[in-house]
Design an enzyme around this catalytic site. Structure first.
Site, PDB file in Angstrom:
ATOM      1  NE  ARG A  15      21.873  34.321  79.800  1.00 18.83           N
ATOM      2  CZ  ARG A  15      22.187  33.852  78.600  1.00 18.83           C
ATOM      3  NH1 ARG A  15      23.444  33.818  78.196  1.00 18.83           N
ATOM      4  NH2 ARG A  15      21.246  33.430  77.799  1.00 18.83           N
ATOM      5  CG  HIS A  74      16.181  33.137  74.903  1.00 18.72           C
ATOM      6  ND1 HIS A  74      16.622  34.411  74.604  1.00 18.72           N
ATOM      7  CD2 HIS A  74      17.306  32.413  75.110  1.00 18.72           C
ATOM      8  CE1 HIS A  74      17.938  34.447  74.613  1.00 18.72           C
ATOM      9  NE2 HIS A  74      18.379  33.249  74.924  1.00 18.72           N
ATOM     10  CG  ASP A 141      19.590  36.792  72.386  1.00 16.91           C
ATOM     11  OD1 ASP A 141      20.123  36.810  73.512  1.00 16.91           O
ATOM     12  OD2 ASP A 141      19.649  35.804  71.637  1.00 16.91           O
TER      13      ASP A 141
END
Length: 189
Positions: A15, A74, A141
């Site tokens: 990430r 997201h 999340d």
């Protein structure tokens, strides 16, 4: 050696937080990102970006020849006040349609200041579900960092997902089949 060890342990991606980087507006640090992607390519890993895709109008051109799949968290992280007509959101859709990217249906509360059930995020989710369901993933999340509204209950977030994706077969695809492909684990279907 460390990458091999991580792969054996089940790691399947890296990430990169683009939101907090300081660089030329709209330009990704492609040299560094491609170097990282080249190192992880042999393992079949992907690079996940935490970024506001609306800030990158030519995202599809910048990542057209990226060595590995990319994942956007997201729903592309486009604030609802920006709308969905941004060139960056369209560029992300192009990458998804070309099979070069994935999007996580996560953290609708990061896109809006509205309260649960985050109805103003529905339009973003609907475009993604209608156009590229084969490139979508869902996630809670958790533990919900960087939240400006009330702390959500994860069950309520799953209900929001079910509202976005009322078809049971499509929900199974997003919850089971798609992640199995991306993360290289056996699907139960």
């Amino acid at each position: 050696g460390e990458l091999e060890r991580l792969h054996r342990l089940g790691v399947r991606g890296v990430r990169c937080n683009i939101v907090d980087l300081k660089f030329n507006k709209g330009m990704l640090p492609l040299d560094q990102l491609k170097a990282l992607a080249t190192r992880i390519k042999r393992f079949g890993w992907h690079v996940e970006f935490l970024m506001h895709v609306n800030e990158f109008p030519d995202l599809d051109r910048q990542l057209a020849n990226f060595p590995v799949d990319v994942v956007f968290g997201h729903l592309g992280y486009v604030p609802t006040r920006e709308g969905l007509e941004t060139a960056g959101f369209t560029a992300m859709l192009n990458l998804l349609k070309d099979g070069k990217a994935w999007v996580k249906l996560t953290a609708p509360y990061r896109l809006t200041l509205s309260e649960m059930p985050y109805a103003d995020v529905d339009a973003t989710a609907q475009i993604l579900v209608d156009r590229v369901p084969e490139r979508l993933l869902w996630g809670s999340d958790w533990p919900h960092t960087f939240i400006k509204t009330a702390m959500p209950n994860d069950g309520d977030l799953l209900d929001v997902f079910a509202r976005w994706v009322p078809d049971a077969m499509l929900r199974e695809r997003i919850l089971v089949s798609n992640p199995a492909r991306l993360y290289d684990f056996p699907s139960t279907t």
